[in-house]
Scaffold this motif. Structure first.
Motif, PDB file in Angstrom:
ATOM      1  N   CYS A  49       4.709   2.057   1.574  1.00 22.82           N
ATOM      2  CA  CYS A  49       5.818   2.342   0.654  1.00 22.82           C
ATOM      3  C   CYS A  49       6.452   3.693   0.944  1.00 22.82           C
ATOM      4  O   CYS A  49       7.678   3.847   0.854  1.00 22.82           O
ATOM      5  CB  CYS A  49       5.327   2.286  -0.792  1.00 22.82           C
ATOM      6  N   ARG A  50       5.650   4.685   1.287  1.00 26.08           N
ATOM      7  CA  ARG A  50       6.200   6.008   1.613  1.00 26.08           C
ATOM      8  C   ARG A  50       7.025   5.968   2.895  1.00 26.08           C
ATOM      9  O   ARG A  50       8.013   6.701   3.031  1.00 26.08           O
ATOM     10  CB  ARG A  50       5.062   7.018   1.742  1.00 26.08           C
TER      11      ARG A  50
ATOM     12  N   THR B 201       6.654  10.542  -6.647  1.00 23.92           N
ATOM     13  CA  THR B 201       7.619  10.928  -5.619  1.00 23.92           C
ATOM     14  C   THR B 201       8.504   9.743  -5.229  1.00 23.92           C
ATOM     15  O   THR B 201       9.727   9.872  -5.111  1.00 23.92           O
ATOM     16  CB  THR B 201       6.886  11.447  -4.367  1.00 23.92           C
ATOM     17  N   ILE B 202       7.868   8.610  -5.069  1.00 23.54           N
ATOM     18  CA  ILE B 202       8.640   7.420  -4.692  1.00 23.54           C
ATOM     19  C   ILE B 202       9.594   7.029  -5.804  1.00 23.54           C
ATOM     20  O   ILE B 202      10.771   6.720  -5.560  1.00 23.54           O
ATOM     21  CB  ILE B 202       7.688   6.248  -4.354  1.00 23.54           C
TER      22      ILE B 202
ATOM     23  N   ILE C 196       5.040   0.346  -8.465  1.00 26.82           N
ATOM     24  CA  ILE C 196       4.616   1.527  -7.714  1.00 26.82           C
ATOM     25  C   ILE C 196       4.242   2.652  -8.678  1.00 26.82           C
ATOM     26  O   ILE C 196       5.033   3.049  -9.529  1.00 26.82           O
ATOM     27  CB  ILE C 196       5.721   2.010  -6.755  1.00 26.82           C
ATOM     28  N   ASP C 197       3.030   3.110  -8.523  1.00 27.34           N
ATOM     29  CA  ASP C 197       2.553   4.212  -9.372  1.00 27.34           C
ATOM     30  C   ASP C 197       2.504   5.496  -8.545  1.00 27.34           C
ATOM     31  O   ASP C 197       1.442   6.030  -8.240  1.00 27.34           O
ATOM     32  CB  ASP C 197       1.168   3.877  -9.942  1.00 27.34           C
ATOM     33  N   ASP C 198       3.696   5.948  -8.162  1.00 26.69           N
ATOM     34  CA  ASP C 198       3.788   7.174  -7.375  1.00 26.69           C
ATOM     35  C   ASP C 198       5.056   7.903  -7.808  1.00 26.69           C
ATOM     36  O   ASP C 198       6.177   7.392  -7.641  1.00 26.69           O
ATOM     37  CB  ASP C 198       3.830   6.853  -5.880  1.00 26.69           C
TER      38      ASP C 198
ATOM     39  N   ASP D 237       0.838  -1.195   0.000  1.00 32.26           N
ATOM     40  CA  ASP D 237       0.000   0.000   0.000  1.00 32.26           C
ATOM     41  C   ASP D 237       0.878   1.253   0.000  1.00 32.26           C
ATOM     42  O   ASP D 237       2.049   1.233   0.424  1.00 32.26           O
ATOM     43  CB  ASP D 237      -0.921  -0.005   1.234  1.00 32.26           C
ATOM     44  N   LEU D 238       0.313   2.350  -0.458  1.00 28.32           N
ATOM     45  CA  LEU D 238       1.075   3.578  -0.658  1.00 28.32           C
ATOM     46  C   LEU D 238       1.665   4.106   0.645  1.00 28.32           C
ATOM     47  O   LEU D 238       2.819   4.567   0.671  1.00 28.32           O
ATOM     48  CB  LEU D 238       0.174   4.642  -1.304  1.00 28.32           C
ATOM     49  N   GLU D 239       0.906   4.049   1.723  1.00 30.03           N
ATOM     50  CA  GLU D 239       1.397   4.581   2.988  1.00 30.03           C
ATOM     51  C   GLU D 239       2.623   3.810   3.482  1.00 30.03           C
ATOM     52  O   GLU D 239       3.593   4.398   3.967  1.00 30.03           O
ATOM     53  CB  GLU D 239       0.290   4.535   4.042  1.00 30.03           C
TER      54      GLU D 239
END
Length: 380
Positions: A339-340, A370-371, A366-368, A335-337
């Protein structure tokens, strides 16, 4: 007149001492180890069940509480314990705990043990016998009955089998002068009957009984119970509490065994997962590793465990981080949280730690932006 009264009182006092001594000799002699489950007056009246020992064809007795809780097993042992047929007949009751562990022995009123010269055991010799019987590691099961005493010396014309001269090879494993008695009782207690009573208890196991055994002051009892928890065992609230208490204990092997006792089917309960992980920060690294490996067997990782573990990420050393990220990978935690939180570890000056975070993230889709930017920067 005064002298006569004094003499009379003295005689009465002496008779009283003799009578007291006589009564003490007639009292039963009993030696007891710590019990797996202690009985109390509240357990009365006790129930006694009988079983047939198919190996010896003797009767085994099981004493239970009125609530059907097994307390201990016992058997009457009689017969000769020497080769000259001149010794006192053995008449004793031996006891086992419900896990098969030796519990004690009892000689009923008027009965006593004697040595080869017919001299009764002293208190210290009873204590010595009790200690020896409790030691199941002794190799008395591989010593033949005939090897207990030195063979007769033809030149001297003596018969050691009668005189009771204990063989040097077994002297440290028997009561001096009572090699046959020690040998006989040790093999009765630590022989096939020990396994039989253990098997009889296994057939009666319930979550309640397992939990009671886990309260035993003897660690071998606890291990016995832990090793018999299976996928069909219901982890009741009380049993779960006992398992968690053992996991948090200072005894590594007990804690390890308690973790292994938890089956994947038990981990369907998310509260059990959460309780296990809540102990992570307070146990040593070896147990931490086992906790995460066990959580890896869960059908699905609890969201609460993911959230709680995320808060620990920046406190972990390299090995701990590696173990936790393996748990994430096992359960597909991406999940995004999370991974961040992991991406911030890339800033760690310890390259071993930051590389663990990079390897974990680079393996995800990962589709973000910033990451991905941070990953590219780290890679450069």
């Amino acid at each position: 007149m005064i002298k006569f009264r004094f003499f009379t009182v003295a005689i009465i006092g002496l008779l009283g001492m003799v009578l007291t001594s006589f009564l003490q000799e007639k009292e039963s002699i009993k030696y007891w180890e710590v019990a797996t489950i202690e009985s109390s007056a509240a357990d009365e009246p006790l129930i006694v069940e009988t079983y047939k020992d198919t190996v010896t064809n003797e009767t085994i007795f099981l004493r239970k509480t009125k609530d059907d809780l097994p307390l201990h097993y016992y058997k009457k042992v009689t017969g000769e314990v020497c080769m000259d047929q001149e010794c006192r007949l053995l008449n004793i009751v031996v006891y086992w705990n419900i896990t098969g562990r030796y519990l004690g022995f009892e000689l009923l009123k008027g009965e006593f043990l004697s040595k080869y010269d017919h001299e009764p055991f002293s208190k210290s010799e009873y204590q010595r016998l009790h200690q020896l019987l409790a030691d199941s590691s002794m190799p008395l099961d591989v010593v033949s009955f005939e090897k207990l005493v030195e063979q007769p010396n033809k030149e001297q014309g003596t018969a050691d089998a009668v005189s009771g001269a204990t063989s040097k090879g077994v002297a440290d494993m028997v009561v001096k002068g009572a090699a046959y008695t020690t040998y006989k009782l040790w093999n009765v207690i630590n022989g096939p009957t020990m396994d039989l009573v253990s098997e009889l208890t296994e057939k009666q196991l319930t979550p309640l009984l397992i939990n009671r055994i886990l309260q035993s002051p003897d660690n071998s009892d606890k291990l016995w119970a832990l090793n018999r928890i299976g996928s069909a065992t219901e982890l009741t609230p009380d049993l779960e509490t006992s398992l968690l208490e053992i996991v948090s204990s200072d005894d590594f092997y007990l804690a390890y065994s308690a973790i292994q006792a938890v089956e994947p089917v038990h981990l369907k309960a998310t509260d059990l997962q959460e309780h296990l992980f809540s102990m992570y920060a307070n146990v040593n690294h070896s147990i931490q590793k086992e906790l995460l490996k066990k959580l890896g067997q869960a059908p699905e990782l609890s969201l609460e465990v993911v959230n709680a573990s995320r808060d620990l990420l920046h406190q972990l050393n390299g090995q701990q981080l590696d173990d936790l990220l393996k748990l994430y990978s096992k359960h597909g935690v991406n999940d995004l949280e999370t991974c961040r939180s992991v991406v911030r570890i890339l800033e760690n000056k310890n390259k071993f730690i930051s590389k663990k975070a990079y390897d974990f993230l680079i393996g995800l889709q990962i589709d973000d932006a910033t990451i991905m930017e941070r990953l590219n920067a780290y890679n450069r």
